[in-house]
Structure formats: C-alpha cells, structure tokens
Design a protein around this motif. Sequence first.
Motif, PDB file in Angstrom:
ATOM      1  N   GLU A  23       0.828  -1.209   0.000  1.00 49.93           N
ATOM      2  CA  GLU A  23       0.000   0.000   0.000  1.00 49.93           C
ATOM      3  C   GLU A  23       0.862   1.260   0.000  1.00 49.93           C
ATOM      4  N   TRP A  24       1.948   1.238   0.746  1.00 46.07           N
ATOM      5  CA  TRP A  24       2.852   2.377   0.794  1.00 46.07           C
ATOM      6  C   TRP A  24       3.406   2.669  -0.595  1.00 46.07           C
ATOM      7  N   PHE A  25       3.863   1.632  -1.294  1.00 45.63           N
ATOM      8  CA  PHE A  25       4.419   1.833  -2.633  1.00 45.63           C
ATOM      9  C   PHE A  25       3.356   2.272  -3.634  1.00 45.63           C
ATOM     10  N   THR A  26       2.138   1.810  -3.488  1.00 52.50           N
ATOM     11  CA  THR A  26       1.057   2.265  -4.364  1.00 52.50           C
ATOM     12  C   THR A  26       0.862   3.767  -4.201  1.00 52.50           C
ATOM     13  N   HIS A  27       0.865   4.233  -2.959  1.00 50.38           N
ATOM     14  CA  HIS A  27       0.736   5.663  -2.674  1.00 50.38           C
ATOM     15  C   HIS A  27       1.961   6.424  -3.194  1.00 50.38           C
ATOM     16  N   TYR A  28       3.152   5.901  -2.935  1.00 54.61           N
ATOM     17  CA  TYR A  28       4.392   6.530  -3.393  1.00 54.61           C
ATOM     18  C   TYR A  28       4.383   6.691  -4.913  1.00 54.61           C
ATOM     19  N   ASP A  29       4.040   5.621  -5.631  1.00 53.38           N
ATOM     20  CA  ASP A  29       4.028   5.671  -7.101  1.00 53.38           C
ATOM     21  C   ASP A  29       3.037   6.699  -7.630  1.00 53.38           C
ATOM     22  N   ALA A  30       1.880   6.797  -6.996  1.00 51.88           N
ATOM     23  CA  ALA A  30       0.876   7.778  -7.429  1.00 51.88           C
ATOM     24  C   ALA A  30       1.404   9.199  -7.243  1.00 51.88           C
ATOM     25  N   CYS A  31       2.046   9.467  -6.121  1.00 49.40           N
ATOM     26  CA  CYS A  31       2.620  10.794  -5.879  1.00 49.40           C
ATOM     27  C   CYS A  31       3.746  11.081  -6.868  1.00 49.40           C
ATOM     28  N   ALA A  32       4.589  10.081  -7.125  1.00 47.72           N
ATOM     29  CA  ALA A  32       5.697  10.264  -8.070  1.00 47.72           C
ATOM     30  C   ALA A  32       5.177  10.553  -9.470  1.00 47.72           C
ATOM     31  N   ALA A  33       4.155   9.837  -9.903  1.00 54.09           N
ATOM     32  CA  ALA A  33       3.604  10.033 -11.246  1.00 54.09           C
ATOM     33  C   ALA A  33       3.025  11.438 -11.410  1.00 54.09           C
ATOM     34  N   ARG A  34       2.547  12.009 -10.317  1.00 55.55           N
ATOM     35  CA  ARG A  34       1.986  13.371 -10.364  1.00 55.55           C
ATOM     36  C   ARG A  34       3.052  14.442 -10.107  1.00 55.55           C
ATOM     37  N   GLY A  35       4.291  14.007  -9.839  1.00 55.27           N
ATOM     38  CA  GLY A  35       5.362  14.963  -9.570  1.00 55.27           C
ATOM     39  C   GLY A  35       5.210  15.680  -8.249  1.00 55.27           C
ATOM     40  N   GLU A  36       4.559  15.050  -7.281  1.00 52.59           N
ATOM     41  CA  GLU A  36       4.293  15.672  -5.981  1.00 52.59           C
ATOM     42  C   GLU A  36       5.470  15.464  -5.025  1.00 52.59           C
ATOM     43  N   THR A  37       6.519  16.211  -5.285  1.00 52.98           N
ATOM     44  CA  THR A  37       7.756  16.055  -4.533  1.00 52.98           C
ATOM     45  C   THR A  37       7.560  16.292  -3.037  1.00 52.98           C
ATOM     46  N   ALA A  38       6.765  17.274  -2.664  1.00 52.80           N
ATOM     47  CA  ALA A  38       6.536  17.558  -1.239  1.00 52.80           C
ATOM     48  C   ALA A  38       5.842  16.387  -0.557  1.00 52.80           C
ATOM     49  N   LYS A  39       4.900  15.751  -1.237  1.00 55.33           N
ATOM     50  CA  LYS A  39       4.230  14.582  -0.654  1.00 55.33           C
ATOM     51  C   LYS A  39       5.191  13.407  -0.547  1.00 55.33           C
ATOM     52  N   LEU A  40       6.099  13.273  -1.519  1.00 61.76           N
ATOM     53  CA  LEU A  40       7.106  12.214  -1.433  1.00 61.76           C
ATOM     54  C   LEU A  40       8.030  12.451  -0.243  1.00 61.76           C
ATOM     55  N   ALA A  41       8.363  13.706   0.000  1.00 65.02           N
ATOM     56  CA  ALA A  41       9.223  14.020   1.143  1.00 65.02           C
ATOM     57  C   ALA A  41       8.565  13.620   2.459  1.00 65.02           C
ATOM     58  N   GLU A  42       7.237  13.672   2.508  1.00 63.31           N
ATOM     59  CA  GLU A  42       6.519  13.242   3.705  1.00 63.31           C
ATOM     60  C   GLU A  42       6.658  11.740   3.939  1.00 63.31           C
ATOM     61  N   LEU A  43       7.029  11.008   2.894  1.00 62.75           N
ATOM     62  CA  LEU A  43       7.179   9.553   2.990  1.00 62.75           C
ATOM     63  C   LEU A  43       8.618   9.132   3.286  1.00 62.75           C
ATOM     64  N   ALA A  44       9.477  10.110   3.540  1.00 63.48           N
ATOM     65  CA  ALA A  44      10.891   9.838   3.806  1.00 63.48           C
ATOM     66  C   ALA A  44      11.207  10.019   5.289  1.00 63.48           C
ATOM     67  N   HIS A  45      12.310   9.438   5.695  1.00 63.63           N
ATOM     68  CA  HIS A  45      12.831   9.594   7.057  1.00 63.63           C
ATOM     69  C   HIS A  45      14.190  10.285   6.915  1.00 63.63           C
ATOM     70  N   PHE A  46      14.239  11.568   7.275  1.00 64.95           N
ATOM     71  CA  PHE A  46      15.442  12.380   7.090  1.00 64.95           C
ATOM     72  C   PHE A  46      16.306  12.364   8.338  1.00 64.95           C
ATOM     73  N   PRO A  47      17.646  12.520   8.161  1.00 60.84           N
ATOM     74  CA  PRO A  47      18.340  12.711   6.894  1.00 60.84           C
ATOM     75  C   PRO A  47      18.280  11.435   6.051  1.00 60.84           C
ATOM     76  N   LEU A  48      18.216  11.637   4.753  1.00 53.16           N
ATOM     77  CA  LEU A  48      18.074  10.552   3.794  1.00 53.16           C
ATOM     78  C   LEU A  48      19.458  10.138   3.308  1.00 53.16           C
ATOM     79  N   ASN A  49      19.759   8.850   3.396  1.00 52.03           N
ATOM     80  CA  ASN A  49      21.037   8.336   2.909  1.00 52.03           C
ATOM     81  C   ASN A  49      20.957   8.063   1.419  1.00 52.03           C
ATOM     82  N   LEU A  50      22.058   8.349   0.711  1.00 52.65           N
ATOM     83  CA  LEU A  50      22.143   8.170  -0.733  1.00 52.65           C
ATOM     84  C   LEU A  50      23.396   7.385  -1.067  1.00 52.65           C
TER      85      LEU A  50
END
Length: 152
Positions: free
Chosen positions: A27-54
């Motif tokens: 369910e989390w990934f379904t929501h993540y993918d929908a936000c990504a497809a719409r370019g909703e970067t701020a909503k994607l940031a809400e799904l992250a745990h910062f600081p984010l490792n890269l």
Amino acid sequence: MTFRTDIPTESVTGHAPTEEELCTLREWFTHYDACAARGETAKLAELAHFPLNLVTDDSSGTPWCGQWSREQYLSVMGEVMGGGDDVAFEATRTPFFLGGSLAVVFTRSTMTAAGVSYQLDYADILVRTPEGWRFQTMVQSGWGEMMAQGAA
C-alpha cells in the motif's frame, strides 16, 4: 505495480513477513508511485525519514555516498521529477524484510515521460515508524554528479 513475493524473504534474511507487513508495504508503494507520477515532490518528502542516505556512483564509476536534508531532497528531486506531466511508472518490486520494521526493496521500473521510456533499477531501504513506512536510503547507479550537487 507488481509486488513479488515468490522469493521467500526468510531464505535471505531469516524473517518471514506477515501478511500485514506485506500489505502495508504494498500500500505504501502504491501511494508513493501515485505521488511520483503526479510529480508531488513535497508529498514524497513526507514519505521519507530524514536525513536521507544516498548511495550511487558517478559517470566514471566512482562511488558517491551522502545524506540529504528535507530541503536538499525537495530541491534536487523537484528538478529531476519536473511537474509530473505525462509521466507513468510500471514497476516490479521485490521486498526482503530484515525484520518487521526494516525492509530492503529492489525495484525494476520503466518510467515513461513525454512518450520516451527509461529503465530504472534501484533499491530502497525502508523503516517502519509509528506513522508507517518511510524510505530512508536510496541506492541507484549513475546519479553521482546530481547527488553531489544536491549535497552542496
């Protein structure tokens, strides 16, 4: 999105995920993918745990590892993702649970933007917080130059 569960995670990690763990992650990934497809970067940031490792490498193959704050993520990913116009994702994800609150998810994805398709292979490490799943580490080859810009 396809969510592979045909590879027994316990054979790799020792933890057999419950149906609830699989369901909430799917369910989390379904929501993540929908936000990504719409370019909703701020909503994607809400799904992250910062600081984010890269973890990535640059065009010469030199590894690059770092961290982003929420502000850095919003800045760089806002440029990468654009406005979300005419973007579609098809993904096959293979989760491996290290425990009930830690998962490594391998993704093979096709992103189509403005009629052009791109193959993306990457891994994410997710942590389960009281608020739900959050991505904490992104691993993908070839983004070193851009990641370094975001860390500046």
